[in-house]
Design an enzyme around this catalytic site. Sequence first.
Site, short mmCIF file in Angstrom:
data_model
loop_
_atom_site.label_atom_id
_atom_site.label_comp_id
_atom_site.label_asym_id
_atom_site.label_seq_id
_atom_site.Cartn_x
_atom_site.Cartn_y
_atom_site.Cartn_z
N ARG A 53 8.38 -15.01 16.12
CA ARG A 53 8.77 -14.01 15.83
C ARG A 53 7.28 -13.67 17.71
O ARG A 53 7.40 -13.05 19.27
CB ARG A 53 7.51 -12.99 15.53
CG ARG A 53 8.87 -12.50 14.71
CD ARG A 53 7.81 -11.50 13.68
NE ARG A 53 7.19 -12.75 12.67
CZ ARG A 53 5.91 -12.62 11.46
NH1 ARG A 53 6.60 -11.39 10.55
NH2 ARG A 53 5.08 -13.31 11.04
N ASN A 54 6.42 -15.28 17.86
CA ASN A 54 5.77 -15.32 18.75
C ASN A 54 6.46 -15.70 19.59
O ASN A 54 6.03 -15.10 20.90
CB ASN A 54 4.46 -15.83 18.42
CG ASN A 54 3.83 -15.35 16.96
OD1 ASN A 54 2.64 -14.68 17.74
ND2 ASN A 54 4.07 -15.43 16.11
N GLY A 88 1.84 -23.53 7.31
CA GLY A 88 2.57 -25.31 7.53
C GLY A 88 3.87 -24.38 7.94
O GLY A 88 4.43 -23.23 8.14
N ARG A 146 1.03 -1.33 0.13
CA ARG A 146 0.48 0.58 -0.24
C ARG A 146 0.80 1.46 0.06
O ARG A 146 0.41 2.53 0.04
CB ARG A 146 -0.98 -0.41 1.07
CG ARG A 146 -0.48 -0.20 2.51
CD ARG A 146 -0.87 -0.04 3.39
NE ARG A 146 -0.80 -0.55 5.41
CZ ARG A 146 -0.66 -0.65 6.05
NH1 ARG A 146 -2.24 0.19 6.38
NH2 ARG A 146 -0.22 -1.00 7.41
N SER A 180 7.52 -22.64 8.29
CA SER A 180 7.92 -22.06 6.79
C SER A 180 8.22 -20.60 6.84
O SER A 180 8.12 -19.13 7.49
CB SER A 180 6.89 -21.46 5.23
OG SER A 180 5.46 -21.31 6.05
N LYS A 209 -1.11 -22.23 16.99
CA LYS A 209 0.37 -22.67 17.38
C LYS A 209 0.88 -21.34 17.58
O LYS A 209 1.71 -21.29 18.72
CB LYS A 209 1.05 -22.80 16.13
CG LYS A 209 1.02 -22.72 15.06
CD LYS A 209 2.54 -21.82 14.90
CE LYS A 209 2.32 -20.86 13.31
NZ LYS A 209 3.54 -19.74 13.77
N1 LIG Z 1 7.14 -14.20 8.64
C1 LIG Z 1 7.10 -15.36 8.14
O1 LIG Z 1 8.28 -15.98 8.32
C2 LIG Z 1 5.60 -15.61 8.09
C3 LIG Z 1 4.69 -15.14 8.84
N2 LIG Z 1 2.97 -15.54 8.32
C4 LIG Z 1 1.83 -14.61 8.31
O2 LIG Z 1 2.06 -14.17 7.35
C5 LIG Z 1 1.02 -11.73 7.44
C6 LIG Z 1 1.95 -11.55 7.59
O3 LIG Z 1 2.85 -11.77 7.60
P1 LIG Z 1 3.83 -10.79 7.95
O4 LIG Z 1 4.20 -10.31 6.48
O5 LIG Z 1 5.69 -11.18 8.38
O6 LIG Z 1 4.31 -9.55 8.57
P2 LIG Z 1 5.17 -8.98 8.03
O7 LIG Z 1 4.71 -7.33 9.32
O8 LIG Z 1 6.30 -8.48 7.75
O9 LIG Z 1 4.48 -7.73 6.85
C7 LIG Z 1 2.78 -6.88 7.60
C8 LIG Z 1 2.58 -6.85 5.79
O10 LIG Z 1 0.99 -6.47 5.50
C9 LIG Z 1 0.75 -4.73 4.89
N3 LIG Z 1 -0.26 -4.24 5.78
C10 LIG Z 1 -0.71 -4.46 6.90
N4 LIG Z 1 -2.16 -3.32 7.28
C11 LIG Z 1 -2.30 -3.52 5.88
C12 LIG Z 1 -3.28 -3.23 5.14
N5 LIG Z 1 -4.49 -2.32 6.89
N6 LIG Z 1 -3.53 -2.99 3.97
C13 LIG Z 1 -2.47 -3.68 2.68
N7 LIG Z 1 -2.07 -3.94 3.87
C14 LIG Z 1 -0.96 -3.97 5.04
C15 LIG Z 1 2.43 -3.89 6.07
O11 LIG Z 1 2.53 -2.86 5.36
P3 LIG Z 1 2.93 -1.67 5.95
O12 LIG Z 1 4.15 -1.53 6.04
O13 LIG Z 1 2.35 -0.73 4.80
O14 LIG Z 1 2.09 -1.48 7.23
C16 LIG Z 1 3.17 -5.07 6.00
O15 LIG Z 1 3.63 -4.93 4.88
C17 LIG Z 1 0.70 -13.01 9.25
O16 LIG Z 1 -0.78 -13.60 10.23
C18 LIG Z 1 1.92 -14.16 9.48
O17 LIG Z 1 1.70 -14.95 10.67
C19 LIG Z 1 3.21 -17.47 8.11
C20 LIG Z 1 3.70 -17.82 7.73
C21 LIG Z 1 5.61 -17.25 8.03
O1 LIG Z 2 3.95 -18.41 11.33
C1 LIG Z 2 5.23 -19.02 11.29
C2 LIG Z 2 6.68 -20.26 10.50
O2 LIG Z 2 5.51 -21.22 10.09
C3 LIG Z 2 6.34 -17.72 11.41
O3 LIG Z 2 6.51 -17.45 12.54
P1 LIG Z 2 6.13 -16.29 13.81
O4 LIG Z 2 4.93 -15.29 13.33
O5 LIG Z 2 6.05 -16.41 15.24
O6 LIG Z 2 7.76 -15.83 13.39
#
Ligand SMILES: NC(=O)C1=CN([C@@H]2O[C@H](COP(=O)(O)OP(=O)(O)OC[C@H]3O[C@@H](n4cnc5c(N)ncnc54)[C@H](OP(=O)(O)O)[C@@H]3O)[C@@H](O)[C@H]2O)C=CC1
Ligand SMILES: O=C(CO)COP(=O)(O)O
Length: 326
Positions: free
Chosen positions: A255-256, A136, A35, A138, A191
């Site tokens: 992170r959790n 999963g 965004r 990852s 989890k």
């Molecule tokens: N990181 C990981 O290893 C993993 C993460 N996940 C899951 O994926 C999801 C995202 O995590 P992750 O990418 O790590 O988080 P981050 O904090 O790295 O990124 C979140 C992203 O979402 C964007 N965002 C937040 N709110 C909005 C909105 N209203 N509109 C558009 N964009 C938005 C943020 O944009 P901005 O920067 O502009 O705020 C940012 O780019 C979570 O639910 C997490 O549990 C699942 C598996 C692995």
């Molecule tokens: O979901 C994840 C790995 O599968 C990432 O976990 P965290 O959000 O706790 O870093």
Amino acid sequence: MPAFDTIGIVGAGAWGTALANAAARAGRQVCLYTRDAQAAAAMAAQRENRHALPGIALDPRVTPTADLAQAAACDALLLVVPAQACRAVAQDLAPLIAPGTPVVSCAKGIERGSRAFITEVIAEAAPTAVPAVLSGPSFASDVAAGLPTAVTLASSEAALASALCDALGSSTLRLYFSTDVRGVEIGGATKNVLAIAAGIVAGRKLGASAGAALVARGFAELTRFAKAYGGRAETMTGLSGLGDLILTTSGPQSRNFAFGAALGSGAATPDKLAEGAFTAGVLVEMARARDVDMPVSAAVDAVLQHRLTVEGAIEALMARPQKAER
Ligand SMILES: NC(=O)C1=CN([C@@H]2O[C@H](COP(=O)(O)OP(=O)(O)OC[C@H]3O[C@@H](n4cnc5c(N)ncnc54)[C@H](OP(=O)(O)O)[C@@H]3O)[C@@H](O)[C@H]2O)C=CC1
Ligand SMILES: O=C(CO)COP(=O)(O)O
């Protein structure tokens, strides 16, 4: 079933960026939406997401954009924003997508207030989309680095889930398909709460035995919750359940876990997304609504809400009445 040649990634955080590279590695043309127009321009110029995933070059097939319509025009979309933001983003997508476009939730959480799972949020907010879920064990940094990873992708239609696995899978990312949408999303959401508990145990230096007990009893309550909400038992022992529980309760790369470790040691909590902190309360509410016993998750929620100290939560868990192990 279409080949899904183009993939739109909505959300350019750590996971969205890693999945963009993974989809590109699988041969897809990828549109990576943020965004933030400046961030999109910087990614395009630097071919790297320095904010969320520094040190990883964007695959040449990835096109960063701040134009949601450009991402929405892709054959399939991955929704990779925090769980609590999914409804707003899905609402924005709704008028832009072609009817029947798969929208795959990659978030791990449950919406607060509505108590809706994220595929339910997608179905409500973007009714012409076909919801699916990818989850999963990852870590974004592992996937982005091309380390071998396996996850599950579920849709109510097996053929669609399988076609999406074909579209996203590569020699480094293996996808299993499933029709147990609810089970897969329950594993990912739950989890994270248990990972906070595991972090508290580590941060408080309660020992490896306590850590193992926590994972085993945590898995028992995750499975009870899934059963009450329609998830299948075999999904709970699979990648998106036990697999991700093991990963995220293993150490501070999660992170959790890192958030919980800070709570346990009394340090300031890191300024990073810890989805479990948003999910704990709603998870416990939903458990109570169906009479599911989730003492570990309830303890995490009580600590987060300052109803119990860490010490008090540990004492309360250890003082529970004797019961049969199940
Ligand atoms: N990181 C990981 O290893 C993993 C993460 N996940 C899951 O994926 C999801 C995202 O995590 P992750 O990418 O790590 O988080 P981050 O904090 O790295 O990124 C979140 C992203 O979402 C964007 N965002 C937040 N709110 C909005 C909105 N209203 N509109 C558009 N964009 C938005 C943020 O944009 P901005 O920067 O502009 O705020 C940012 O780019 C979570 O639910 C997490 O549990 C699942 C598996 C692995
Ligand atoms: O979901 C994840 C790995 O599968 C990432 O976990 P965290 O959000 O706790 O870093």
